[in-house]
Design an enzyme around this catalytic site. Structure first.
Site, mmCIF file in Angstrom:
data_model
loop_
_atom_site.group_PDB
_atom_site.id
_atom_site.type_symbol
_atom_site.label_atom_id
_atom_site.label_comp_id
_atom_site.label_asym_id
_atom_site.label_seq_id
_atom_site.Cartn_x
_atom_site.Cartn_y
_atom_site.Cartn_z
ATOM 1 N N ASN A 89 22.272 -50.938 -28.711
ATOM 2 C CA ASN A 89 22.772 -50.687 -27.366
ATOM 3 C C ASN A 89 21.665 -50.059 -26.528
ATOM 4 O O ASN A 89 20.791 -49.384 -27.060
ATOM 5 C CB ASN A 89 23.963 -49.714 -27.446
ATOM 6 C CG ASN A 89 24.569 -49.414 -26.094
ATOM 7 O OD1 ASN A 89 24.790 -50.307 -25.287
ATOM 8 N ND2 ASN A 89 24.862 -48.150 -25.837
ATOM 9 N N ARG A 133 41.291 -57.047 -26.225
ATOM 10 C CA ARG A 133 41.157 -55.929 -27.166
ATOM 11 C C ARG A 133 41.734 -56.272 -28.550
ATOM 12 O O ARG A 133 41.190 -55.861 -29.574
ATOM 13 C CB ARG A 133 41.835 -54.681 -26.601
ATOM 14 C CG ARG A 133 41.423 -53.424 -27.327
ATOM 15 C CD ARG A 133 41.942 -52.161 -26.677
ATOM 16 N NE ARG A 133 41.377 -51.845 -25.388
ATOM 17 C CZ ARG A 133 40.225 -51.211 -25.193
ATOM 18 N NH1 ARG A 133 39.479 -50.862 -26.220
ATOM 19 N NH2 ARG A 133 39.811 -50.929 -23.981
ATOM 20 N N HIS A 176 21.379 -47.307 -23.506
ATOM 21 C CA HIS A 176 22.138 -46.273 -22.804
ATOM 22 C C HIS A 176 21.290 -45.739 -21.652
ATOM 23 O O HIS A 176 20.099 -45.497 -21.833
ATOM 24 C CB HIS A 176 22.501 -45.138 -23.769
ATOM 25 C CG HIS A 176 23.387 -44.109 -23.150
ATOM 26 N ND1 HIS A 176 24.738 -44.329 -22.953
ATOM 27 C CD2 HIS A 176 23.123 -42.880 -22.642
ATOM 28 C CE1 HIS A 176 25.259 -43.267 -22.368
ATOM 29 N NE2 HIS A 176 24.300 -42.378 -22.175
#
Length: 188
Positions: free
Chosen positions: A102, A58, A104
């Site tokens: 992306n 992260r 989804h």
């Protein structure tokens, strides 16, 4: 030759499908897989298919320019999120405007937002007694699942469908449409 970098967090079936779709293409190729999960199966799939595969944490993704520097070196024409679960940081989005997409597993704006991924989405679709669902391919912005919609494909949800049944239908839509939409975007 257009260059695709894929971000994924899990098993990588969509990533593998994209790699294979573009394997013999004269137009584009998947040059790299990046994952936030060092144990993700997608990294194994990439190595078997001879595609560079790296994992990051992260801090490297959100707090420093480490991942951005990797992308600047790779020079992708398109960054594809395929089952990637972290919110994309603005400094990377700003460096690659309208170049991050992306897929989804629902018809946005329904069943989007933080925590809405994978089986969570399919369970919500069944619990809400939806009669249809589908996939949405969209641009990524600074908010979960709120970027401009590029493409949607629908399927029926039968009254006796389980979340697993819905997941299978969604997976078929992803396998069929995701590579074609990526290819089309790269040709625009």
């Amino acid at each position: 030759m257009k260059r695709i970098v894929i971000f994924a967090s899990g098993s990588g079936s969509n990533a593998e499908n994209l790699i294979k779709f573009f394997h013999n293409s004269d137009n584009a190729s998947v040059i790299q897989i990046l994952s936030n999960n060092p144990h993700a199966k997608v990294l194994e799939r990439a190595k078997k298919l001879k595609v560079s595969a790296l994992s990051f944490n992260r801090i490297a993704f959100s707090k420093t320019n480490d991942v951005l520097n990797i992308l600047n070196t790779s020079k992708p024409d398109l960054i594809v999120l395929a089952g990637f679960l972290w919110k994309f940081p603005e400094h990377i989005l700003n460096a690659f405007p309208n170049k991050v997409i992306n897929v989804h597993p629902a018809l946005l704006p329904k069943f989007g937002g933080k925590g809405m991924y994978g089986m969570h989405v399919h369970e919500a679709v069944v619990q809400n007694k939806e009669t249809e669902t589908g996939i949405t391919i969209h641009y990524v912005n600074e908010h979960y699942d709120e970027g401009a919609i590029i493409f949607q494909a629908k399927c029926n949800v039968d009254s006796n469908d389980s979340a697993e049944d819905v997941a299978r239908k969604i997976h078929e839509l992803e396998m069929e449409h995701f590579p074609k939409v990526v290819d089309k975007l790269l040709n625009e």
